[in-house]
Design an enzyme around this catalytic site. Structure first.
Site, PDB file in Angstrom:
ATOM      1  N   GLU A   6     111.422  62.792  15.082  1.00 21.83           N
ATOM      2  CA  GLU A   6     111.353  63.700  13.940  1.00 21.83           C
ATOM      3  C   GLU A   6     112.774  64.096  13.576  1.00 21.83           C
ATOM      4  O   GLU A   6     113.619  64.271  14.446  1.00 21.83           O
ATOM      5  CB  GLU A   6     110.527  64.940  14.302  1.00 21.83           C
ATOM      6  CG  GLU A   6     109.058  64.614  14.416  1.00 21.83           C
ATOM      7  CD  GLU A   6     108.228  65.776  14.955  1.00 21.83           C
ATOM      8  OE1 GLU A   6     108.656  66.935  14.831  1.00 21.83           O
ATOM      9  OE2 GLU A   6     107.159  65.505  15.519  1.00 21.83           O
ATOM     10  N   ASN A  59     109.636  57.698  27.284  1.00 25.60           N
ATOM     11  CA  ASN A  59     109.688  59.156  27.106  1.00 25.60           C
ATOM     12  C   ASN A  59     109.929  59.876  28.427  1.00 25.60           C
ATOM     13  O   ASN A  59     110.678  60.852  28.491  1.00 25.60           O
ATOM     14  CB  ASN A  59     108.403  59.664  26.445  1.00 25.60           C
ATOM     15  CG  ASN A  59     108.480  59.552  24.927  1.00 25.60           C
ATOM     16  OD1 ASN A  59     109.481  59.067  24.391  1.00 25.60           O
ATOM     17  ND2 ASN A  59     107.447  59.993  24.240  1.00 25.60           N
ATOM     18  N   GLY A  80     111.324  70.064  24.400  1.00 27.78           N
ATOM     19  CA  GLY A  80     110.059  70.596  23.867  1.00 27.78           C
ATOM     20  C   GLY A  80     109.499  69.556  22.935  1.00 27.78           C
ATOM     21  O   GLY A  80     109.772  68.371  23.082  1.00 27.78           O
ATOM     22  N   CYS A  87     106.058  65.472  21.880  1.00 28.92           N
ATOM     23  CA  CYS A  87     105.943  64.232  22.655  1.00 28.92           C
ATOM     24  C   CYS A  87     106.292  64.396  24.135  1.00 28.92           C
ATOM     25  O   CYS A  87     105.433  64.204  24.987  1.00 28.92           O
ATOM     26  CB  CYS A  87     106.810  63.150  22.018  1.00 28.92           C
ATOM     27  SG  CYS A  87     106.171  62.633  20.423  1.00 28.92           S
TER      28      CYS A  87
HETATM   29  P1  NAD Z   1     100.365  64.693  13.728  1.00 33.07           P
HETATM   30  O1  NAD Z   1      99.579  65.749  14.385  1.00 33.07           O
HETATM   31  O2  NAD Z   1     101.571  65.075  12.905  1.00 33.07           O
HETATM   32  O3  NAD Z   1      99.428  63.822  12.787  1.00 33.07           O
HETATM   33  C1  NAD Z   1      98.222  63.305  13.181  1.00 33.07           C
HETATM   34  C2  NAD Z   1      97.311  63.203  11.955  1.00 33.07           C
HETATM   35  O4  NAD Z   1      96.115  62.531  12.331  1.00 33.07           O
HETATM   36  C3  NAD Z   1      96.875  64.546  11.396  1.00 33.07           C
HETATM   37  O5  NAD Z   1      97.208  64.623  10.017  1.00 33.07           O
HETATM   38  C4  NAD Z   1      95.360  64.578  11.610  1.00 33.07           C
HETATM   39  O6  NAD Z   1      94.657  65.277  10.591  1.00 33.07           O
HETATM   40  C5  NAD Z   1      95.044  63.113  11.601  1.00 33.07           C
HETATM   41  N1  NAD Z   1      93.781  62.748  12.237  1.00 33.07           N
HETATM   42  C6  NAD Z   1      93.251  63.217  13.413  1.00 33.07           C
HETATM   43  N2  NAD Z   1      92.076  62.630  13.668  1.00 33.07           N
HETATM   44  C7  NAD Z   1      91.856  61.747  12.648  1.00 33.07           C
HETATM   45  C8  NAD Z   1      90.822  60.813  12.357  1.00 33.07           C
HETATM   46  N3  NAD Z   1      89.776  60.663  13.174  1.00 33.07           N
HETATM   47  N4  NAD Z   1      90.924  60.092  11.232  1.00 33.07           N
HETATM   48  C9  NAD Z   1      91.982  60.237  10.387  1.00 33.07           C
HETATM   49  N5  NAD Z   1      92.981  61.085  10.615  1.00 33.07           N
HETATM   50  C10 NAD Z   1      92.922  61.835  11.735  1.00 33.07           C
HETATM   51  O7  NAD Z   1     100.791  63.675  14.876  1.00 33.07           O
HETATM   52  P2  NAD Z   1     102.137  62.809  14.988  1.00 33.07           P
HETATM   53  O8  NAD Z   1     103.265  63.669  15.430  1.00 33.07           O
HETATM   54  O9  NAD Z   1     102.279  61.967  13.777  1.00 33.07           O
HETATM   55  O10 NAD Z   1     101.754  61.889  16.242  1.00 33.07           O
HETATM   56  C11 NAD Z   1     100.785  60.871  16.149  1.00 33.07           C
HETATM   57  C12 NAD Z   1     100.869  60.018  17.399  1.00 33.07           C
HETATM   58  O11 NAD Z   1     102.157  59.384  17.479  1.00 33.07           O
HETATM   59  C13 NAD Z   1     100.722  60.794  18.711  1.00 33.07           C
HETATM   60  O12 NAD Z   1     100.087  59.989  19.656  1.00 33.07           O
HETATM   61  C14 NAD Z   1     102.168  61.040  19.128  1.00 33.07           C
HETATM   62  O13 NAD Z   1     102.296  61.219  20.525  1.00 33.07           O
HETATM   63  C15 NAD Z   1     102.825  59.749  18.681  1.00 33.07           C
HETATM   64  N6  NAD Z   1     104.251  59.844  18.390  1.00 33.07           N
HETATM   65  C16 NAD Z   1     104.755  60.936  17.762  1.00 33.07           C
HETATM   66  C17 NAD Z   1     106.119  60.994  17.466  1.00 33.07           C
HETATM   67  C18 NAD Z   1     106.698  62.202  16.783  1.00 33.07           C
HETATM   68  O14 NAD Z   1     107.929  62.335  16.792  1.00 33.07           O
HETATM   69  N7  NAD Z   1     105.910  63.086  16.197  1.00 33.07           N
HETATM   70  C19 NAD Z   1     106.948  59.921  17.799  1.00 33.07           C
HETATM   71  C20 NAD Z   1     106.396  58.801  18.412  1.00 33.07           C
HETATM   72  C21 NAD Z   1     105.038  58.761  18.707  1.00 33.07           C
END
Ligand code: NAD
Length: 431
Positions: free
Chosen positions: A155, A209, A258, A261
């Site tokens: 992010e 991670n 924090g 992730c």
């Molecule tokens: P987020 O919470 O920002 O977004 C997830 C989205 O999924 C939400 O908008 C939610 O409404 C939607 N959602 C949930 N259930 C759903 C369903 N059944 N159908 C359709 N949409 C649905 O999460 P994020 O930060 O984008 O993270 C997503 C994944 O990627 C996680 O597993 C996280 O660990 C991983 N990840 C995150 C980052 C990061 O920096 N945020 C980096 C690498 C990997």
């Protein structure tokens, strides 16, 4: 040009969708959150991520990117379905896979032909098999190949990270499906690692991670020792980082990691290990050090202010890191709660995260900028290393404070400069 459905419009899903659209693909994003989709249909990004609004707007206007709440609108005709839904901490610390399972179910119910299902959410090994079983159990007519393709974007620099990755990791039991996913990334010219078994790709993400979190806890432990022997942890890290075998990144002593992730992923990996009868000593230590590190600023405040009761403490920054408004597992939340419980009056200023913090911490007083935060304060704590805090007029800040105490939880200031200005200054691993 490929037809891609992205499931989940969060940090990962929306960045992936906008970038793939920008590379010329036809992308549709489906999310169950109607409010989010409504905003996106008006080209408004529901969270702060530099450059993402412009990318979304450009590609939506060019009709390469659209948004829906309906799987039936997104899945039929798609060649790829990329799952990027949240995988929060579940019971006992293991990853909660219910959103992934729900997404797989909805995809299966709407498939009208062969499909490559790409799992981009961070999930433990064996999750790909679960997705396969869900799909084949619900849709006997069409086959889907499941591929793990973990995401490594950060992010705050999500678009750059997606477009210029150090590596793309792809794993599947089906080599052809893995190669088809690699095609999506061809325009990036990035190194691609294809693992012939899906569990390895799933594991790369957790291991990466956990390793980065371990570096942070390692340097924080070194910082604790530095404080006791009058060494400067920042310079120690610099000296270590000059060694090519070590490198300089993720060696900043501070108040710990924090975010959405590291905390959940290290915990999930440890829980997974326990489930398979392995006691992960190192991962447990990484987590314990990180927990304690947050409270170090409280100890330093007590030392400088005698008591916290009735003291006015200003938090410089709330987001878990700069350039985001994300507060998930942010150290600021714990620090603020402990200060409030000790009877302090807590103020805060953050350039991007205050709208979110107001909902979670309504007891805080929110300031319009760093100077307003400092007015009449007994101490300031640097919680998030936003660039604008590095360039503050420190003499002006000091002049308006009741006591010139700065606890620099991110080591952004130079200790001797601060002392020359007349501050009582405490860094982490350097005073
Ligand atoms: P987020 O919470 O920002 O977004 C997830 C989205 O999924 C939400 O908008 C939610 O409404 C939607 N959602 C949930 N259930 C759903 C369903 N059944 N159908 C359709 N949409 C649905 O999460 P994020 O930060 O984008 O993270 C997503 C994944 O990627 C996680 O597993 C996280 O660990 C991983 N990840 C995150 C980052 C990061 O920096 N945020 C980096 C690498 C990997």
């Amino acid at each position: 040009m490929s037809r891609v459905a992205v499931i989940g419009a969060g940090y990962v899903g929306l960045t992936t969708a906008a970038c793939l659209a920008d590379l010329g693909n036809d992308v549709v994003v489906v999310d169950i959150d109607g409010h989010k989709i409504d905003l996106l249909q008006h080209h408004e990004v529901p969270f702060y991520e530099p450059g993402l609004s412009e990318l979304v707007e450009r590609n939506a206007r060019a009709s390469r990117l659209r948004f829906t709440t309906s799987y039936m609108d997104a899945i039929p005709g798609a060649e790829y379905a990329i799952i990027a839904v949240s995988t929060p901490e579940g019971e006992g610390g293991e990853a909660d896979l219910s959103h992934v399972e729900a997404a797989a179910t909805s995809i299966a119910d709407c498939m009208d032909g062969p499909l490559v299902i790409v799992n981009k959410s961070t999930v433990p090994p064996l999750t790909g098999d679960m997705v396969s079983q869900v799909v084949s159990g619900r849709n006997g007519r069409h086959s889907a190949q499941v591929v793990s393709n973990p995401e490594f974007l950060r992010e705050g620099s999500a678009i750059r990270d997606f477009m210029h990755p150090d590596r793309v990791v792809i794993g599947s039991h089906d080599r052809e499906a893995a190669k088809k996913v690699a095609e999506l990334y061809e325009p990036l010219g990035a190194p691609v690692l294809i693992t012939p078994n899906i569990y390895t790709a799933e594991m790369v993400k957790y291991a990466s991670n956990a390793f980065l979190a371990a570096r942070i806890s390692f340097i924080n432990e070194i910082a604790r020792i530095c404080e006791r022997v009058d060494a400067d942890a920042k310079l120690v890290a610099e000296g270590m980082g000059m060694d090519q075998r070590i490198g300089p990144s993720f060696l900043d002593a501070g108040i710990g990691y924090g975010g959405s992730c590291f905390p959940k992923d290290v915990k999930a990996l440890a829980a997974l290990a326990e489930r398979f009868d392995y006691h992960p000593e190192l991962l447990n230590a990484v987590m314990a050090i990180n927990r304690d590190q947050r409270m170090l600023v409280i100890d330093k405040l007590r030392e400088c202010l005698d008591t916290l009761q009735g003291r006015v403490v200003g938090l410089l920054g709330l987001a878990f890191k700069p350039n985001t408004d994300d507060l998930r597992e942010a150290p600021s939340l714990d620090i603020a709660k402990v200060l409030l419980a000790a009877g302090a009056l807590v103020r805060a200023y953050d350039p991007a995260a205050m709208h979110r913090a107001r909902l979670q911490l309504p007891e805080l007083e929110y300031s319009s900028d760093a100077y307003a935060l400092a007015g009449g304060a007994d101490a300031l704590v640097v919680v998030t290393e936003w660039n604008e805090f590095r360039h503050l007029d420190l003499a002006r800040l000091k002049a308006s404070m009741r006591k010139p105490v700065i606890i620099d939880g991110r080591n952004i200031y130079d200790p001797s400069t601060m002392r020359n200005l007349g501050f009582t200054y405490r860094g982490i691993g350097r005073d």
